[in-house]
Design a protein around this motif. Structure first.
Motif, PDB file in Angstrom:
ATOM      1  N   ARG A 234       0.839  -1.218   0.000  1.00  8.43           N
ATOM      2  CA  ARG A 234       0.000   0.000   0.000  1.00  8.43           C
ATOM      3  C   ARG A 234       0.867   1.260   0.000  1.00  8.43           C
ATOM      4  O   ARG A 234       0.597   2.228  -0.718  1.00  8.43           O
ATOM      5  N   GLU A 235       1.911   1.224   0.800  1.00  7.45           N
ATOM      6  CA  GLU A 235       2.807   2.374   0.853  1.00  7.45           C
ATOM      7  C   GLU A 235       3.500   2.581  -0.492  1.00  7.45           C
ATOM      8  O   GLU A 235       3.609   3.728  -0.980  1.00  7.45           O
TER       9      GLU A 235
ATOM     10  N   GLU B   5       3.844   9.181 -10.262  1.00  5.29           N
ATOM     11  CA  GLU B   5       3.138   9.346 -11.525  1.00  5.29           C
ATOM     12  C   GLU B   5       2.648  10.784 -11.683  1.00  5.29           C
ATOM     13  O   GLU B   5       2.736  11.366 -12.764  1.00  5.29           O
TER      14      GLU B   5
ATOM     15  N   GLU C 232       2.338   1.677  -3.407  1.00  5.44           N
ATOM     16  CA  GLU C 232       1.314   2.171  -4.337  1.00  5.44           C
ATOM     17  C   GLU C 232       1.108   3.676  -4.161  1.00  5.44           C
ATOM     18  O   GLU C 232       0.929   4.412  -5.136  1.00  5.44           O
ATOM     19  N   GLU C 233       1.111   4.112  -2.906  1.00  3.48           N
ATOM     20  CA  GLU C 233       0.971   5.556  -2.667  1.00  3.48           C
ATOM     21  C   GLU C 233       2.151   6.310  -3.269  1.00  3.48           C
ATOM     22  O   GLU C 233       1.979   7.354  -3.927  1.00  3.48           O
ATOM     23  N   TRP C 234       3.361   5.824  -3.054  1.00  5.58           N
ATOM     24  CA  TRP C 234       4.546   6.491  -3.602  1.00  5.58           C
ATOM     25  C   TRP C 234       4.510   6.472  -5.132  1.00  5.58           C
ATOM     26  O   TRP C 234       4.865   7.452  -5.787  1.00  5.58           O
ATOM     27  N   THR C 235       4.065   5.302  -5.667  1.00  5.16           N
ATOM     28  CA  THR C 235       3.978   5.198  -7.127  1.00  5.16           C
ATOM     29  C   THR C 235       2.986   6.226  -7.664  1.00  5.16           C
ATOM     30  O   THR C 235       3.239   6.893  -8.679  1.00  5.16           O
ATOM     31  N   GLY C 236       1.867   6.373  -6.980  1.00  7.81           N
ATOM     32  CA  GLY C 236       0.873   7.369  -7.394  1.00  7.81           C
ATOM     33  C   GLY C 236       1.449   8.766  -7.359  1.00  7.81           C
ATOM     34  O   GLY C 236       1.237   9.580  -8.280  1.00  7.81           O
ATOM     35  N   GLU C 237       2.183   9.072  -6.297  1.00  9.36           N
ATOM     36  CA  GLU C 237       2.802  10.399  -6.193  1.00  9.36           C
ATOM     37  C   GLU C 237       3.827  10.601  -7.299  1.00  9.36           C
ATOM     38  O   GLU C 237       3.907  11.696  -7.897  1.00  9.36           O
TER      39      GLU C 237
END
Length: 115
Positions: free
Chosen positions: A95-96, A105, A98-103
């Motif tokens: 989850r962490e 992107e 994924e959050e970093w990946t979203g940021e």
């Protein structure tokens, strides 16, 4: 008549004694019959208790076997618990990430149009 009078009490005594003898014999037979019945009941009860004792021994053996199996299974339950904890930790890391990946992107999209 005197002979008949003497005979009559003798006959009455003999009849009374015969009746008493019959009464005592029948009472004794009834008592012996009751005792025989009690003996059979006691034998049957003893057989049932022997069967129950055998069953109890079987249950004791089964309980020991099941305890051994439970101890073996309990080891695996602990391992599954540990794996579940590790999976939970990995899920938190995912989850962490994924959050970093979203940021990332979002940042890449902001930078990409500038080029």
């Amino acid at each position: 008549m005197a002979a008949q009078a003497q005979r009559s009490p003798t006959n009455a005594v003999n009849d009374t004694l015969a009746s008493l003898e019959s009464l005592i014999r029948l009472d004794t037979e009834a008592t012996v019959g009751d005792l025989d019945l009690l003996v059979r009941i006691n034998k049957h009860a003893a057989e049932r208790y022997r069967g129950m004792a055998d069953a109890a021994e079987g249950l004791e053996t089964d309980a020991e076997y099941l305890k051994t199996k439970y101890d073996e299974v309990n080891k695996y339950i602990k391992q599954v618990g540990e794996l579940d904890d590790r999976v939970s930790d990995l899920e938190a890391i995912v989850r962490e990430l994924e959050e970093w990946t979203g940021e990332l992107e979002i940042k890449v999209r902001r930078i990409a149009p500038r080029r």
